[in-house]
Design a protein around this motif. Structure first.
Motif, PDB file in Angstrom:
ATOM      1  N   LEU A 109       0.833  -1.100   0.070  1.00  0.00           N
ATOM      2  CA  LEU A 109      -0.005   0.059   0.119  1.00  0.00           C
ATOM      3  C   LEU A 109       0.855   1.092  -0.037  1.00  0.00           C
ATOM      4  O   LEU A 109       0.467   2.225  -0.743  1.00  0.00           O
ATOM      5  CB  LEU A 109      -0.881   0.127   1.160  1.00  0.00           C
ATOM      6  CG  LEU A 109      -1.909   1.053   1.189  1.00  0.00           C
ATOM      7  CD1 LEU A 109      -3.091   1.040  -0.022  1.00  0.00           C
ATOM      8  CD2 LEU A 109      -2.612   1.025   2.712  1.00  0.00           C
ATOM      9  N   ALA A 110       1.961   1.071   0.632  1.00  0.00           N
ATOM     10  CA  ALA A 110       2.899   2.386   0.920  1.00  0.00           C
ATOM     11  C   ALA A 110       3.334   2.504  -0.431  1.00  0.00           C
ATOM     12  O   ALA A 110       3.938   4.037  -0.725  1.00  0.00           O
ATOM     13  CB  ALA A 110       4.001   2.095   1.801  1.00  0.00           C
ATOM     14  N   ARG A 111       3.544   1.945  -1.630  1.00  0.00           N
ATOM     15  CA  ARG A 111       4.250   1.840  -2.903  1.00  0.00           C
ATOM     16  C   ARG A 111       3.189   2.055  -4.036  1.00  0.00           C
ATOM     17  O   ARG A 111       3.871   1.873  -5.172  1.00  0.00           O
ATOM     18  CB  ARG A 111       5.120   0.793  -2.819  1.00  0.00           C
ATOM     19  CG  ARG A 111       6.426   0.939  -2.196  1.00  0.00           C
ATOM     20  CD  ARG A 111       7.186  -0.257  -1.736  1.00  0.00           C
ATOM     21  NE  ARG A 111       8.114  -0.079  -0.902  1.00  0.00           N
ATOM     22  CZ  ARG A 111       8.209   0.348   0.402  1.00  0.00           C
ATOM     23  NH1 ARG A 111       7.035   0.172   1.035  1.00  0.00           N
ATOM     24  NH2 ARG A 111       9.105   0.577   1.274  1.00  0.00           N
ATOM     25  N   THR A 112       2.077   2.246  -3.541  1.00  0.00           N
ATOM     26  CA  THR A 112       0.982   2.223  -4.865  1.00  0.00           C
ATOM     27  C   THR A 112       0.489   3.607  -5.130  1.00  0.00           C
ATOM     28  O   THR A 112       0.375   4.506  -4.415  1.00  0.00           O
ATOM     29  CB  THR A 112      -0.259   1.486  -4.150  1.00  0.00           C
ATOM     30  OG1 THR A 112      -0.103   0.173  -3.762  1.00  0.00           O
ATOM     31  CG2 THR A 112      -1.388   1.667  -5.479  1.00  0.00           C
ATOM     32  N   ALA A 113       0.749   4.064  -6.377  1.00  0.00           N
ATOM     33  CA  ALA A 113       0.494   5.122  -7.037  1.00  0.00           C
ATOM     34  C   ALA A 113      -0.743   5.305  -7.113  1.00  0.00           C
ATOM     35  O   ALA A 113      -1.868   4.542  -7.296  1.00  0.00           O
ATOM     36  CB  ALA A 113       1.221   5.184  -8.307  1.00  0.00           C
ATOM     37  N   LEU A 114      -1.302   6.663  -7.285  1.00  0.00           N
ATOM     38  CA  LEU A 114      -2.807   7.052  -7.661  1.00  0.00           C
ATOM     39  C   LEU A 114      -3.240   7.022  -9.086  1.00  0.00           C
ATOM     40  O   LEU A 114      -2.269   7.009  -9.775  1.00  0.00           O
ATOM     41  CB  LEU A 114      -2.891   8.374  -7.119  1.00  0.00           C
ATOM     42  CG  LEU A 114      -2.589   8.770  -5.671  1.00  0.00           C
ATOM     43  CD1 LEU A 114      -2.906  10.197  -5.247  1.00  0.00           C
ATOM     44  CD2 LEU A 114      -3.411   7.960  -4.581  1.00  0.00           C
TER      45      LEU A 114
END
Length: 373
Positions: A109-114
Protein backbone atom coordinates in the motif's frame (compact mmCIF):
# COMPACT_ATOMS: atom_id res chain seq x y z
CA UNK A 1 -6.00 -11.23 13.20
CA UNK A 2 -3.20 -12.31 15.44
CA UNK A 3 -2.81 -10.30 18.63
CA UNK A 4 0.95 -10.62 18.30
CA UNK A 5 1.02 -7.96 15.62
CA UNK A 6 0.10 -4.30 15.88
CA UNK A 7 -3.67 -3.76 15.55
CA UNK A 8 -4.96 -3.47 11.98
CA UNK A 9 -1.47 -3.45 10.42
CA UNK A 10 -2.71 -2.63 6.90
CA UNK A 11 -4.18 0.61 8.27
CA UNK A 12 -0.86 1.45 9.95
CA UNK A 13 1.24 3.55 7.54
CA UNK A 14 4.54 2.07 6.43
CA UNK A 15 7.22 4.67 5.68
CA UNK A 16 8.47 4.62 2.10
CA UNK A 17 12.02 4.03 3.32
CA UNK A 18 11.09 0.92 5.34
CA UNK A 19 12.07 -2.05 3.22
CA UNK A 20 10.08 -5.25 2.82
CA UNK A 21 12.87 -7.33 4.36
CA UNK A 22 12.69 -5.15 7.49
CA UNK A 23 8.94 -5.74 7.77
CA UNK A 24 9.39 -9.49 7.36
CA UNK A 25 11.68 -9.45 10.40
CA UNK A 26 8.68 -8.34 12.47
CA UNK A 27 6.61 -11.45 11.70
CA UNK A 28 6.10 -13.45 14.93
CA UNK A 29 7.91 -16.78 15.04
CA UNK A 30 5.54 -19.68 15.92
CA UNK A 31 8.45 -22.04 16.67
CA UNK A 32 9.92 -22.90 20.05
CA UNK A 33 13.15 -21.02 20.64
CA UNK A 34 15.16 -24.13 21.32
CA UNK A 35 16.82 -25.43 18.17
CA UNK A 36 15.93 -22.42 15.98
CA UNK A 37 18.84 -21.65 13.66
CA UNK A 38 17.44 -19.01 11.32
CA UNK A 39 15.16 -16.00 12.00
CA UNK A 40 11.62 -16.36 10.69
CA UNK A 41 11.94 -13.17 8.60
CA UNK A 42 15.05 -14.51 6.89
CA UNK A 43 13.32 -17.78 5.98
CA UNK A 44 10.35 -15.90 4.53
CA UNK A 45 12.78 -13.69 2.59
CA UNK A 46 14.45 -16.78 1.11
CA UNK A 47 11.04 -18.14 0.09
CA UNK A 48 10.05 -14.83 -1.53
CA UNK A 49 13.28 -14.79 -3.54
CA UNK A 50 12.73 -18.39 -4.62
CA UNK A 51 9.18 -17.63 -5.76
CA UNK A 52 10.45 -14.58 -7.67
CA UNK A 53 12.79 -17.02 -9.42
CA UNK A 54 9.84 -19.28 -10.30
CA UNK A 55 9.65 -21.71 -7.37
CA UNK A 56 6.18 -23.26 -7.05
CA UNK A 57 6.58 -25.37 -3.91
CA UNK A 58 8.79 -26.28 -0.97
CA UNK A 59 11.10 -28.58 -2.91
CA UNK A 60 11.85 -25.80 -5.39
CA UNK A 61 12.38 -23.31 -2.55
CA UNK A 62 14.92 -25.66 -0.97
CA UNK A 63 16.67 -26.14 -4.31
CA UNK A 64 16.87 -22.39 -4.88
CA UNK A 65 18.36 -21.88 -1.40
CA UNK A 66 20.93 -24.61 -2.03
CA UNK A 67 21.91 -23.17 -5.41
CA UNK A 68 21.99 -19.57 -4.16
CA UNK A 69 25.03 -20.25 -2.00
CA UNK A 70 26.18 -18.90 1.33
CA UNK A 71 26.88 -15.33 0.22
CA UNK A 72 23.37 -14.76 -1.12
CA UNK A 73 21.75 -16.40 1.90
CA UNK A 74 23.88 -14.34 4.26
CA UNK A 75 22.54 -11.16 2.62
CA UNK A 76 19.03 -12.39 3.52
CA UNK A 77 19.96 -13.05 7.16
CA UNK A 78 20.70 -16.78 6.94
CA UNK A 79 23.77 -17.98 8.83
CA UNK A 80 25.76 -21.14 8.40
CA UNK A 81 24.11 -24.41 7.51
CA UNK A 82 21.86 -23.24 4.68
CA UNK A 83 18.09 -23.67 4.49
CA UNK A 84 16.44 -27.08 4.57
CA UNK A 85 13.19 -27.55 2.64
CA UNK A 86 11.55 -29.30 5.60
CA UNK A 87 12.29 -26.30 7.85
CA UNK A 88 10.37 -24.00 5.52
CA UNK A 89 7.55 -26.53 5.17
CA UNK A 90 7.04 -26.85 8.93
CA UNK A 91 7.32 -23.10 9.52
CA UNK A 92 4.77 -22.15 6.86
CA UNK A 93 2.26 -24.68 8.16
CA UNK A 94 2.25 -22.87 11.53
CA UNK A 95 2.90 -19.28 10.44
CA UNK A 96 0.30 -16.60 11.23
CA UNK A 97 -1.14 -16.18 7.72
CA UNK A 98 -3.33 -13.23 8.74
CA UNK A 99 -0.33 -11.39 10.14
CA UNK A 100 1.85 -12.14 7.13
CA UNK A 101 -0.79 -10.94 4.65
CA UNK A 102 -1.33 -7.80 6.71
CA UNK A 103 2.35 -6.90 6.74
CA UNK A 104 2.75 -7.62 3.03
CA UNK A 105 -0.34 -5.51 2.28
CA UNK A 106 0.92 -2.60 4.36
CA UNK A 107 4.19 -2.61 2.46
CA UNK A 108 2.46 -2.74 -0.94
CA UNK A 109 0.00 0.00 0.00
CA UNK A 110 2.86 2.39 0.78
CA UNK A 111 4.17 1.94 -2.77
CA UNK A 112 0.93 2.18 -4.71
CA UNK A 113 0.53 5.16 -7.02
CA UNK A 114 -2.71 7.07 -7.52
CA UNK A 115 -4.83 6.67 -10.65
CA UNK A 116 -6.35 9.96 -11.85
CA UNK A 117 -5.73 11.42 -8.40
CA UNK A 118 -7.25 8.54 -6.41
CA UNK A 119 -6.32 5.06 -5.30
CA UNK A 120 -8.62 2.51 -6.95
CA UNK A 121 -8.84 -1.02 -5.53
CA UNK A 122 -10.46 -4.13 -7.00
CA UNK A 123 -11.64 -6.86 -4.63
CA UNK A 124 -12.39 -10.41 -5.73
CA UNK A 125 -11.99 -14.00 -4.57
CA UNK A 126 -10.16 -17.09 -5.84
CA UNK A 127 -10.27 -20.74 -4.80
CA UNK A 128 -6.95 -22.57 -4.31
CA UNK A 129 -8.23 -25.82 -5.80
CA UNK A 130 -5.12 -27.94 -5.33
CA UNK A 131 -5.19 -27.40 -1.55
CA UNK A 132 -8.48 -29.24 -1.13
CA UNK A 133 -8.63 -31.41 2.01
CA UNK A 134 -11.81 -33.50 2.19
CA UNK A 135 -14.70 -31.16 1.49
CA UNK A 136 -12.71 -28.04 2.39
CA UNK A 137 -10.97 -25.94 -0.26
CA UNK A 138 -9.27 -22.64 0.68
CA UNK A 139 -10.96 -19.60 -0.86
CA UNK A 140 -9.06 -16.32 -0.62
CA UNK A 141 -10.29 -12.77 -1.20
CA UNK A 142 -7.65 -10.30 -2.38
CA UNK A 143 -7.40 -6.56 -3.00
CA UNK A 144 -5.51 -5.35 -6.09
CA UNK A 145 -4.52 -1.79 -6.91
CA UNK A 146 -5.73 -0.69 -10.36
CA UNK A 147 -2.87 0.33 -12.60
CA UNK A 148 0.12 -0.93 -10.63
CA UNK A 149 -1.19 -4.45 -10.09
CA UNK A 150 0.10 -4.47 -6.49
CA UNK A 151 -1.70 -6.83 -4.09
CA UNK A 152 -2.79 -4.81 -1.05
CA UNK A 153 -4.24 -7.52 1.15
CA UNK A 154 -5.76 -10.97 1.36
CA UNK A 155 -8.10 -12.78 3.75
CA UNK A 156 -9.45 -16.32 3.86
CA UNK A 157 -13.12 -17.22 3.64
CA UNK A 158 -14.26 -19.17 6.68
CA UNK A 159 -15.08 -22.81 5.98
CA UNK A 160 -18.79 -22.39 6.79
CA UNK A 161 -19.16 -18.92 5.32
CA UNK A 162 -18.89 -17.23 1.91
CA UNK A 163 -17.01 -14.47 0.13
CA UNK A 164 -19.24 -11.59 1.27
CA UNK A 165 -18.18 -11.38 4.96
CA UNK A 166 -14.57 -12.11 3.99
CA UNK A 167 -14.59 -9.12 1.62
CA UNK A 168 -15.97 -6.94 4.43
CA UNK A 169 -13.21 -8.15 6.72
CA UNK A 170 -10.65 -7.18 4.09
CA UNK A 171 -12.24 -3.76 3.64
CA UNK A 172 -11.94 -3.15 7.38
CA UNK A 173 -8.20 -3.77 7.15
CA UNK A 174 -7.70 -1.23 4.37
CA UNK A 175 -7.41 2.52 4.65
CA UNK A 176 -10.39 3.55 2.50
CA UNK A 177 -10.05 7.32 2.81
CA UNK A 178 -10.62 8.78 -0.70
CA UNK A 179 -10.30 5.28 -2.19
CA UNK A 180 -12.55 3.88 -4.93
CA UNK A 181 -13.47 0.21 -4.44
CA UNK A 182 -14.70 -1.85 -7.40
CA UNK A 183 -16.49 -5.15 -6.76
CA UNK A 184 -18.65 -7.56 -8.74
CA UNK A 185 -22.37 -8.22 -8.35
CA UNK A 186 -21.97 -10.65 -5.45
CA UNK A 187 -20.94 -7.73 -3.25
CA UNK A 188 -23.74 -5.35 -4.22
CA UNK A 189 -24.96 -5.33 -0.62
CA UNK A 190 -26.09 -2.45 1.60
CA UNK A 191 -23.71 -3.36 4.43
CA UNK A 192 -20.72 -3.58 2.10
CA UNK A 193 -21.57 -0.21 0.55
CA UNK A 194 -21.94 1.34 4.01
CA UNK A 195 -18.56 -0.04 5.05
CA UNK A 196 -16.82 1.59 2.07
CA UNK A 197 -18.48 4.98 2.40
CA UNK A 198 -18.15 4.92 6.18
CA UNK A 199 -14.39 4.58 5.70
CA UNK A 200 -14.30 7.67 3.49
CA UNK A 201 -14.25 5.92 0.14
CA UNK A 202 -16.55 5.38 -2.84
CA UNK A 203 -17.83 2.14 -4.30
CA UNK A 204 -18.55 1.05 -7.87
CA UNK A 205 -20.75 -2.05 -7.85
CA UNK A 206 -22.23 -4.17 -10.62
CA UNK A 207 -25.96 -4.87 -10.43
CA UNK A 208 -27.23 -8.22 -11.69
CA UNK A 209 -30.23 -10.46 -11.11
CA UNK A 210 -29.09 -11.46 -7.61
CA UNK A 211 -30.45 -8.03 -6.60
CA UNK A 212 -33.77 -8.56 -8.36
CA UNK A 213 -35.57 -5.38 -7.27
CA UNK A 214 -32.62 -3.07 -7.85
CA UNK A 215 -31.82 -4.73 -11.18
CA UNK A 216 -35.42 -4.31 -12.38
CA UNK A 217 -35.43 -0.65 -11.33
CA UNK A 218 -32.23 0.12 -13.22
CA UNK A 219 -33.24 -1.84 -16.29
CA UNK A 220 -36.54 0.08 -16.47
CA UNK A 221 -34.91 3.53 -16.57
CA UNK A 222 -35.37 5.48 -19.86
CA UNK A 223 -31.86 4.74 -21.12
CA UNK A 224 -32.79 5.52 -24.73
CA UNK A 225 -33.15 9.21 -23.86
CA UNK A 226 -29.91 9.46 -21.84
CA UNK A 227 -26.78 10.76 -23.63
CA UNK A 228 -24.04 8.21 -24.20
CA UNK A 229 -20.26 8.26 -24.19
CA UNK A 230 -18.67 5.72 -26.54
CA UNK A 231 -15.15 4.36 -26.82
CA UNK A 232 -13.78 1.75 -29.24
CA UNK A 233 -10.58 -0.26 -28.68
CA UNK A 234 -8.87 -2.61 -31.12
CA UNK A 235 -6.41 -5.34 -30.26
CA UNK A 236 -5.90 -9.08 -29.83
CA UNK A 237 -7.92 -9.72 -32.98
CA UNK A 238 -11.07 -8.02 -31.77
CA UNK A 239 -12.87 -4.69 -31.74
CA UNK A 240 -14.57 -3.70 -28.47
CA UNK A 241 -16.98 -0.77 -28.24
CA UNK A 242 -18.09 0.38 -24.81
CA UNK A 243 -21.05 2.71 -24.49
CA UNK A 244 -21.78 4.14 -21.06
CA UNK A 245 -24.84 6.15 -20.00
CA UNK A 246 -24.88 7.73 -16.55
CA UNK A 247 -27.65 9.47 -14.63
CA UNK A 248 -28.13 10.71 -11.08
CA UNK A 249 -29.77 8.06 -8.97
CA UNK A 250 -33.60 8.43 -9.03
CA UNK A 251 -35.36 9.02 -5.71
CA UNK A 252 -37.14 5.68 -5.85
CA UNK A 253 -33.88 3.71 -6.10
CA UNK A 254 -32.92 3.05 -2.50
CA UNK A 255 -29.34 1.92 -2.08
CA UNK A 256 -26.86 3.02 0.56
CA UNK A 257 -25.13 6.32 -0.34
CA UNK A 258 -25.78 5.87 -4.08
CA UNK A 259 -25.45 9.03 -6.18
CA UNK A 260 -25.22 7.72 -9.77
CA UNK A 261 -26.41 4.72 -11.77
CA UNK A 262 -25.12 3.66 -15.16
CA UNK A 263 -25.71 1.36 -18.09
CA UNK A 264 -22.61 -0.06 -19.73
CA UNK A 265 -23.01 -1.77 -23.11
CA UNK A 266 -20.10 -3.83 -24.42
CA UNK A 267 -20.11 -4.79 -28.09
CA UNK A 268 -17.26 -7.10 -29.07
CA UNK A 269 -16.57 -8.14 -32.67
CA UNK A 270 -14.16 -11.01 -33.25
CA UNK A 271 -13.75 -12.77 -36.63
CA UNK A 272 -16.97 -11.20 -37.86
CA UNK A 273 -18.98 -12.44 -34.89
CA UNK A 274 -20.55 -9.80 -32.65
CA UNK A 275 -21.57 -10.23 -29.00
CA UNK A 276 -23.38 -7.66 -26.87
CA UNK A 277 -23.45 -7.47 -23.08
CA UNK A 278 -25.34 -4.91 -21.00
CA UNK A 279 -24.25 -4.26 -17.41
CA UNK A 280 -25.81 -1.95 -14.82
CA UNK A 281 -23.75 -0.11 -12.23
CA UNK A 282 -24.36 1.81 -9.05
CA UNK A 283 -21.85 4.10 -7.37
CA UNK A 284 -21.49 6.50 -4.48
CA UNK A 285 -19.14 8.71 -6.54
CA UNK A 286 -20.88 11.82 -7.84
CA UNK A 287 -20.79 13.26 -11.36
CA UNK A 288 -17.97 15.65 -10.50
CA UNK A 289 -15.57 12.97 -9.27
CA UNK A 290 -16.79 10.18 -11.56
CA UNK A 291 -17.81 11.40 -15.04
CA UNK A 292 -18.93 8.69 -17.50
CA UNK A 293 -15.54 8.06 -19.09
CA UNK A 294 -13.80 7.64 -15.73
CA UNK A 295 -16.56 5.42 -14.41
CA UNK A 296 -16.24 3.17 -17.47
CA UNK A 297 -12.46 3.03 -16.97
CA UNK A 298 -12.87 1.93 -13.36
CA UNK A 299 -15.23 -0.85 -14.39
CA UNK A 300 -12.97 -2.05 -17.19
CA UNK A 301 -9.91 -1.95 -14.93
CA UNK A 302 -11.68 -4.01 -12.27
CA UNK A 303 -10.92 -7.13 -14.29
CA UNK A 304 -7.20 -6.58 -13.80
CA UNK A 305 -7.60 -8.67 -10.66
CA UNK A 306 -8.59 -11.63 -12.83
CA UNK A 307 -6.06 -11.06 -15.60
CA UNK A 308 -3.07 -9.77 -13.62
CA UNK A 309 -3.44 -11.75 -10.40
CA UNK A 310 -5.71 -14.80 -10.47
CA UNK A 311 -4.76 -15.83 -14.00
CA UNK A 312 -1.04 -15.40 -13.25
CA UNK A 313 -1.28 -17.49 -10.10
CA UNK A 314 -3.22 -20.19 -11.95
CA UNK A 315 -1.22 -20.31 -15.18
CA UNK A 316 2.25 -18.97 -14.42
CA UNK A 317 2.57 -20.41 -10.91
CA UNK A 318 0.25 -23.40 -11.58
CA UNK A 319 -1.42 -22.74 -8.23
CA UNK A 320 -4.53 -24.83 -8.81
CA UNK A 321 -2.42 -27.97 -9.13
CA UNK A 322 -0.28 -27.26 -6.08
CA UNK A 323 -0.36 -30.13 -3.57
CA UNK A 324 0.58 -27.97 -0.57
CA UNK A 325 -2.19 -28.69 1.92
CA UNK A 326 -0.83 -28.66 5.49
CA UNK A 327 -2.01 -26.08 8.00
CA UNK A 328 -1.62 -22.47 6.90
CA UNK A 329 0.92 -23.33 4.19
CA UNK A 330 -1.47 -23.03 1.18
CA UNK A 331 -2.44 -19.50 2.16
CA UNK A 332 1.14 -18.52 3.03
CA UNK A 333 2.32 -19.70 -0.38
CA UNK A 334 -0.51 -17.79 -2.06
CA UNK A 335 0.61 -14.68 -0.15
CA UNK A 336 4.18 -15.16 -1.34
CA UNK A 337 2.98 -15.50 -4.92
CA UNK A 338 1.06 -12.24 -4.47
CA UNK A 339 4.23 -10.61 -3.16
CA UNK A 340 6.36 -11.90 -6.02
CA UNK A 341 3.83 -10.55 -8.52
CA UNK A 342 3.77 -7.20 -6.70
CA UNK A 343 7.57 -6.95 -6.59
CA UNK A 344 7.84 -7.66 -10.30
CA UNK A 345 4.99 -5.29 -11.24
CA UNK A 346 6.53 -2.46 -9.22
CA UNK A 347 9.87 -3.21 -10.90
CA UNK A 348 8.26 -2.55 -14.28
CA UNK A 349 7.66 -6.09 -15.53
CA UNK A 350 4.47 -6.72 -17.52
CA UNK A 351 5.06 -10.36 -18.47
CA UNK A 352 5.42 -12.22 -15.17
CA UNK A 353 6.46 -15.52 -16.78
CA UNK A 354 9.32 -13.79 -18.59
CA UNK A 355 10.26 -11.94 -15.39
CA UNK A 356 10.47 -15.22 -13.46
CA UNK A 357 12.80 -16.68 -16.09
CA UNK A 358 14.92 -13.52 -15.99
CA UNK A 359 15.33 -13.73 -12.21
CA UNK A 360 15.94 -17.49 -12.29
CA UNK A 361 19.08 -17.06 -14.41
CA UNK A 362 20.99 -15.26 -11.66
CA UNK A 363 20.41 -15.83 -7.94
CA UNK A 364 21.55 -12.31 -7.11
CA UNK A 365 18.67 -10.77 -9.06
CA UNK A 366 15.79 -11.80 -6.74
CA UNK A 367 17.93 -10.98 -3.69
CA UNK A 368 18.70 -7.51 -5.07
CA UNK A 369 15.02 -6.99 -5.86
CA UNK A 370 13.89 -7.92 -2.36
CA UNK A 371 16.58 -5.98 -0.51
CA UNK A 372 15.76 -2.74 -2.35
CA UNK A 373 11.96 -3.02 -2.31
Amino acid sequence: MSSSLIPSPVRTPVPDHELLVQLLARIPDPRRRRGVRHPVGALIAVAVCAVVAGARGFTAIGEWARDAGGAALERLGIGRGGVDESTVRRLFARLDADGLDAVLGAWALARTALVAGRRVIAIDGKTVRGARVGSSTPHLVAALAHGSGAVLGQVAVSEKSNEIPAARELLQLLDLDDVVVTMDALHTQHDTAALVTGGGGDYVLTVKANQKSLYAQLKALPWASIPAVTRTDRGHGRRATRTVKVVDVPAWVEFTAATQVAQLRRTVTRKGRRTVEIVYLITSADARTAPPTLLATWVQSHWEIENRLHWVRDVTFDEDRSQIRTGNAPRVMAGLRNTAITLLRLDGHHNIAAALRHHARNTDRPVDLLLTA
